[in-house]
Write a protein that holds these residues in place. Sequence first.
Motif, PDB file in Angstrom:
ATOM      1  N   ARG A  17      10.969  32.471 -39.693  1.00 46.12           N
ATOM      2  CA  ARG A  17      12.372  32.801 -39.393  1.00 46.12           C
ATOM      3  C   ARG A  17      12.575  32.987 -37.888  1.00 46.12           C
ATOM      4  NH1 ARG A  17      12.514  37.939 -43.355  1.00 46.12           N
ATOM      5  NH2 ARG A  17      13.225  37.013 -45.307  1.00 46.12           N
ATOM      6  N   GLU A  18      11.714  33.801 -37.304  1.00 44.80           N
ATOM      7  CA  GLU A  18      11.839  34.100 -35.871  1.00 44.80           C
ATOM      8  C   GLU A  18      11.681  32.832 -35.031  1.00 44.80           C
ATOM      9  OE1 GLU A  18      12.844  36.773 -34.395  1.00 44.80           O
ATOM     10  OE2 GLU A  18      12.723  38.224 -36.042  1.00 44.80           O
ATOM     11  N   SER A  19      10.763  31.979 -35.439  1.00 45.60           N
ATOM     12  CA  SER A  19      10.545  30.725 -34.716  1.00 45.60           C
ATOM     13  C   SER A  19      11.811  29.867 -34.740  1.00 45.60           C
ATOM     14  CB  SER A  19       9.376  29.968 -35.348  1.00 45.60           C
ATOM     15  OG  SER A  19       9.162  28.750 -34.686  1.00 45.60           O
ATOM     16  N   LEU A  20      12.445  29.788 -35.884  1.00 45.92           N
ATOM     17  CA  LEU A  20      13.660  28.984 -36.013  1.00 45.92           C
ATOM     18  C   LEU A  20      14.774  29.532 -35.122  1.00 45.92           C
ATOM     19  CD1 LEU A  20      15.150  26.647 -37.471  1.00 45.92           C
ATOM     20  CD2 LEU A  20      15.918  28.362 -39.103  1.00 45.92           C
ATOM     21  N   VAL A  21      15.000  30.832 -35.158  1.00 42.45           N
ATOM     22  CA  VAL A  21      16.069  31.426 -34.363  1.00 42.45           C
ATOM     23  C   VAL A  21      15.769  31.294 -32.868  1.00 42.45           C
ATOM     24  CG1 VAL A  21      17.252  33.594 -33.807  1.00 42.45           C
ATOM     25  CG2 VAL A  21      16.897  32.943 -36.180  1.00 42.45           C
ATOM     26  N   TRP A  22      14.502  31.381 -32.493  1.00 41.11           N
ATOM     27  CA  TRP A  22      14.114  31.229 -31.093  1.00 41.11           C
ATOM     28  C   TRP A  22      14.521  29.859 -30.547  1.00 41.11           C
ATOM     29  CZ3 TRP A  22      10.010  28.063 -29.064  1.00 41.11           C
ATOM     30  CH2 TRP A  22       9.836  28.214 -27.688  1.00 41.11           C
ATOM     31  N   GLY A  45      23.048  24.272 -37.676  1.00 39.63           N
ATOM     32  CA  GLY A  45      23.162  23.925 -39.087  1.00 39.63           C
ATOM     33  C   GLY A  45      21.928  24.314 -39.879  1.00 39.63           C
ATOM     34  N   LEU A  46      20.753  24.167 -39.277  1.00 36.77           N
ATOM     35  CA  LEU A  46      19.521  24.578 -39.956  1.00 36.77           C
ATOM     36  C   LEU A  46      19.515  26.079 -40.213  1.00 36.77           C
ATOM     37  CD1 LEU A  46      16.982  22.379 -37.961  1.00 36.77           C
ATOM     38  CD2 LEU A  46      17.661  22.069 -40.354  1.00 36.77           C
ATOM     39  N   VAL A  47      19.980  26.854 -39.247  1.00 42.43           N
ATOM     40  CA  VAL A  47      20.046  28.305 -39.411  1.00 42.43           C
ATOM     41  C   VAL A  47      21.046  28.661 -40.513  1.00 42.43           C
ATOM     42  CG1 VAL A  47      20.643  30.489 -38.276  1.00 42.43           C
ATOM     43  CG2 VAL A  47      19.324  28.748 -37.040  1.00 42.43           C
ATOM     44  N   LYS A  48      22.216  28.021 -40.488  1.00 40.70           N
ATOM     45  CA  LYS A  48      23.245  28.271 -41.500  1.00 40.70           C
ATOM     46  C   LYS A  48      22.718  27.934 -42.892  1.00 40.70           C
ATOM     47  CE  LYS A  48      27.953  26.745 -42.680  1.00 40.70           C
ATOM     48  NZ  LYS A  48      29.064  25.893 -42.233  1.00 40.70           N
ATOM     49  N   HIS A  49      22.068  26.802 -43.016  1.00 40.81           N
ATOM     50  CA  HIS A  49      21.510  26.379 -44.298  1.00 40.81           C
ATOM     51  C   HIS A  49      20.507  27.409 -44.819  1.00 40.81           C
ATOM     52  CE1 HIS A  49      19.649  23.901 -47.371  1.00 40.81           C
ATOM     53  NE2 HIS A  49      18.472  24.037 -46.763  1.00 40.81           N
ATOM     54  N   LEU A  50      19.600  27.838 -43.960  1.00 41.64           N
ATOM     55  CA  LEU A  50      18.563  28.767 -44.411  1.00 41.64           C
ATOM     56  C   LEU A  50      19.109  30.154 -44.729  1.00 41.64           C
ATOM     57  CD1 LEU A  50      15.538  27.619 -42.283  1.00 41.64           C
ATOM     58  CD2 LEU A  50      15.781  27.506 -44.771  1.00 41.64           C
ATOM     59  N   ALA A  51      20.219  30.538 -44.122  1.00 41.41           N
ATOM     60  CA  ALA A  51      20.858  31.805 -44.514  1.00 41.41           C
ATOM     61  C   ALA A  51      21.274  31.725 -45.984  1.00 41.41           C
ATOM     62  CB  ALA A  51      22.065  32.087 -43.620  1.00 41.41           C
ATOM     63  N   VAL A  95      23.972  33.439 -36.820  1.00 37.52           N
ATOM     64  CA  VAL A  95      22.693  34.134 -36.642  1.00 37.52           C
ATOM     65  C   VAL A  95      22.758  35.520 -37.293  1.00 37.52           C
ATOM     66  CG1 VAL A  95      21.102  35.130 -34.942  1.00 37.52           C
ATOM     67  CG2 VAL A  95      22.008  32.816 -34.607  1.00 37.52           C
ATOM     68  N   ALA A  96      23.878  36.199 -37.170  1.00 36.87           N
ATOM     69  CA  ALA A  96      24.022  37.511 -37.810  1.00 36.87           C
ATOM     70  C   ALA A  96      23.950  37.377 -39.335  1.00 36.87           C
ATOM     71  CB  ALA A  96      25.335  38.172 -37.388  1.00 36.87           C
ATOM     72  N   LEU A  97      24.575  36.339 -39.878  1.00 36.72           N
ATOM     73  CA  LEU A  97      24.483  36.097 -41.315  1.00 36.72           C
ATOM     74  C   LEU A  97      23.027  35.860 -41.723  1.00 36.72           C
ATOM     75  CD1 LEU A  97      25.689  35.464 -44.128  1.00 36.72           C
ATOM     76  CD2 LEU A  97      25.885  33.073 -43.365  1.00 36.72           C
ATOM     77  N   TYR A  98      22.315  35.054 -40.950  1.00 35.98           N
ATOM     78  CA  TYR A  98      20.905  34.790 -41.251  1.00 35.98           C
ATOM     79  C   TYR A  98      20.092  36.082 -41.208  1.00 35.98           C
ATOM     80  CZ  TYR A  98      16.535  32.020 -41.248  1.00 35.98           C
ATOM     81  OH  TYR A  98      15.311  31.467 -41.541  1.00 35.98           O
ATOM     82  N   ARG A  99      20.358  36.936 -40.238  1.00 30.38           N
ATOM     83  CA  ARG A  99      19.627  38.207 -40.155  1.00 30.38           C
ATOM     84  C   ARG A  99      19.981  39.137 -41.320  1.00 30.38           C
ATOM     85  NH1 ARG A  99      16.519  38.430 -35.679  1.00 30.38           N
ATOM     86  NH2 ARG A  99      17.105  37.151 -33.897  1.00 30.38           N
ATOM     87  N   ARG A 100      21.228  39.116 -41.773  1.00 30.96           N
ATOM     88  CA  ARG A 100      21.590  39.901 -42.968  1.00 30.96           C
ATOM     89  C   ARG A 100      20.898  39.330 -44.199  1.00 30.96           C
ATOM     90  NH1 ARG A 100      26.600  39.420 -40.561  1.00 30.96           N
ATOM     91  NH2 ARG A 100      27.446  38.081 -42.233  1.00 30.96           N
ATOM     92  N   ALA A 101      20.782  38.002 -44.240  1.00 34.77           N
ATOM     93  CA  ALA A 101      20.065  37.365 -45.350  1.00 34.77           C
ATOM     94  C   ALA A 101      18.604  37.800 -45.344  1.00 34.77           C
ATOM     95  CB  ALA A 101      20.185  35.840 -45.261  1.00 34.77           C
ATOM     96  N   TRP A 102      17.997  37.889 -44.149  1.00 30.98           N
ATOM     97  CA  TRP A 102      16.612  38.372 -44.046  1.00 30.98           C
ATOM     98  C   TRP A 102      16.496  39.770 -44.633  1.00 30.98           C
ATOM     99  CZ3 TRP A 102      15.079  37.628 -38.195  1.00 30.98           C
ATOM    100  CH2 TRP A 102      15.143  36.265 -37.855  1.00 30.98           C
ATOM    101  N   ALA A 103      17.416  40.650 -44.229  1.00 31.05           N
ATOM    102  CA  ALA A 103      17.350  42.042 -44.689  1.00 31.05           C
ATOM    103  C   ALA A 103      17.461  42.113 -46.208  1.00 31.05           C
ATOM    104  CB  ALA A 103      18.451  42.868 -44.020  1.00 31.05           C
TER     105      ALA A 103
END
Length: 194
Positions: A17-22, A45-51, A95-103
């Motif tokens: 996850r961190e690698s992708l966001v970086w 788009g990759l970040v949005k998809h993975l969220a 990115v915030a959505l992806y981080r909420r998805a992580w949580a």
Amino acid sequence: MPGMHKSDLHSYLRAARESLVWKLDGLAEYDVRRPLTPTGTNLLGLVKHLAGVELGYFGDCFDRPHGESLPWIEKAAEDNADMWATPDESREQIVALYRRAWAHADATIEELSLDAAGHVAWWPADRNPVTLHRILVHVLSETNRHAGHADIVRELIDGAVGRRSGDVLPSDEASWWEEYRGRLERAARQAQGA
């Protein structure tokens, strides 16, 4: 031992996850959105998809509501709507959505055992039911697959490579890489008989 396996898988997922966001760091808005393959692959788009992937697999599949609105995955959404960002969707929002998805996913992973039963409604019936273990492996695999896409897209944008800042590569000299690439090109032509 199962706790150790879950911890290992979870650790690798976090790193991916961190690698992708970086891969978004230091890029202009255009560069995080622009399609760089014939099929439109782009970083944001990759970040949005993975969220959506994480919310679906670690939320919906284990009956753990996430409360997020994901209009791009609804039946009425256009094809591939989850693979690109509209002008109204900011990098920060995605990115915030992806981080909420992580949580949300992390809570599921931490609270359930690897053998916890789930159901993937969009998979064929013969592949259900699933376990948290199977879903964790599936999402880890998908995240790493898309992180690999992001590696290539980012390299095409500005030449940045690696899983994170400071990765050790054979050289950071452009001339070294030009010679290396030329050697590979010559080897490919020779193998073809050209």
